[in-house]
Design a protein around this motif. Structure first.
Motif, PDB file in Angstrom:
ATOM      1  N   ALA A   1      -5.588  -2.144   5.929  1.00  0.00           N
ATOM      2  CA  ALA A   1      -4.241  -1.779   6.378  1.00  0.00           C
ATOM      3  C   ALA A   1      -3.886  -2.584   7.630  1.00  0.00           C
ATOM      4  O   ALA A   1      -4.719  -2.747   8.528  1.00  0.00           O
ATOM      5  CB  ALA A   1      -4.177  -0.288   6.672  1.00  0.00           C
TER       6      ALA A   1
ATOM      7  N   ARG B   1      -1.424  -3.941   3.072  1.00  0.00           N
ATOM      8  CA  ARG B   1      -2.812  -4.256   3.358  1.00  0.00           C
ATOM      9  C   ARG B   1      -2.993  -5.770   3.381  1.00  0.00           C
ATOM     10  O   ARG B   1      -2.373  -6.483   2.590  1.00  0.00           O
ATOM     11  CB  ARG B   1      -3.743  -3.647   2.309  1.00  0.00           C
ATOM     12  CG  ARG B   1      -3.869  -2.142   2.461  1.00  0.00           C
ATOM     13  CD  ARG B   1      -4.804  -1.531   1.444  1.00  0.00           C
ATOM     14  NE  ARG B   1      -4.931  -0.090   1.690  1.00  0.00           N
ATOM     15  CZ  ARG B   1      -5.893   0.454   2.428  1.00  0.00           C
ATOM     16  NH1 ARG B   1      -6.832  -0.310   2.960  1.00  0.00           N
ATOM     17  NH2 ARG B   1      -5.932   1.746   2.618  1.00  0.00           N
TER      18      ARG B   1
ATOM     19  N   ASP C   1       0.860  -1.183   0.000  1.00  0.00           N
ATOM     20  CA  ASP C   1       0.000   0.000   0.000  1.00  0.00           C
ATOM     21  C   ASP C   1       0.895   1.231   0.000  1.00  0.00           C
ATOM     22  O   ASP C   1       1.263   1.744   1.055  1.00  0.00           O
ATOM     23  CB  ASP C   1      -0.895  -0.015   1.243  1.00  0.00           C
ATOM     24  CG  ASP C   1      -1.782   1.223   1.321  1.00  0.00           C
ATOM     25  OD1 ASP C   1      -1.782   2.024   0.367  1.00  0.00           O
ATOM     26  OD2 ASP C   1      -2.464   1.381   2.346  1.00  0.00           O
TER      27      ASP C   1
END
Ligand SMILES: [Zn+2]
Length: 169
Positions: A134, A40, A33
């Motif tokens: 996340a 993530r 990410d």
């Protein structure tokens, strides 16, 4: 030795029943990410009607007799969310629960550079939703209790394995 011969309940010495005659495994699949300079995780929301329904977990399930835990986790993730073994790289495995009669193992993998995160989605009725979350936000989800209690140790292990792994490598 047959496909899905691991399907079945185990009456465990801990007093509970667990799914998977030869134990079970789950896939923790990560995708880089760049916007958050992190990773993530592919999380699966279990359908309301399932065991532990309405809670978030990882794709995975029972290991078949001829499989190792990596093969089992990859097969289940393919069946449930469409994860393809040739689009990811396995970094390692981590014991979750080990009750001797039954065990659960986490398999960590990162997506290959060529694989976009959008190609995955719920493929079976067991999944209500699939989302890339996340890593830091995972504990705030309503997690399956086993995953919730394993997460702190799991997160530390994941970060140690990711040291030096560049996104999408
Ligand atoms: Zn047990």
């Amino acid at each position: 030795m047959a496909a899905h011969d691991g399907n079945g309940w185990v009456s465990c010495r801990c007093g509970q029943r667990h799914w998977g005659r030869f134990g079970a495994a789950g896939l923790l699949l990560l995708h880089p990410d760049p916007t958050r300079d992190g990773w993530r995780a592919l999380m699966q929301l279990r359908a309301d009607w399932t065991h532990q329904g309405g809670l978030w977990g990882l794709p995975g399930g029972a290991r078949d007799s001829h499989e190792d835990v990596v093969a089992a986790a990859l097969r289940e993730a393919h069946e449930e969310v469409g994860a393809r073994a040739d689009h990811l790289r396995v970094l390692g495995e981590h014991p979750g629960v080990d009750h001797e009669d039954w065990s659960y193992t986490y398999v960590l993998a990162v997506t290959a550079a060529s694989a976009g995160p959008d190609e995955l989605g719920p493929l079976t009725a067991e999944s209500a939703a699939v989302d890339w979350v996340a890593l830091d936000d995972v504990p705030a989800l309503g997690l399956h209790p086993a995953l919730g209690s394993a997460w702190p140790g799991l997160a530390g292990w994941v970060r140690s394995l990711l040291t030096g792994v560049t996104g999408g490598a």
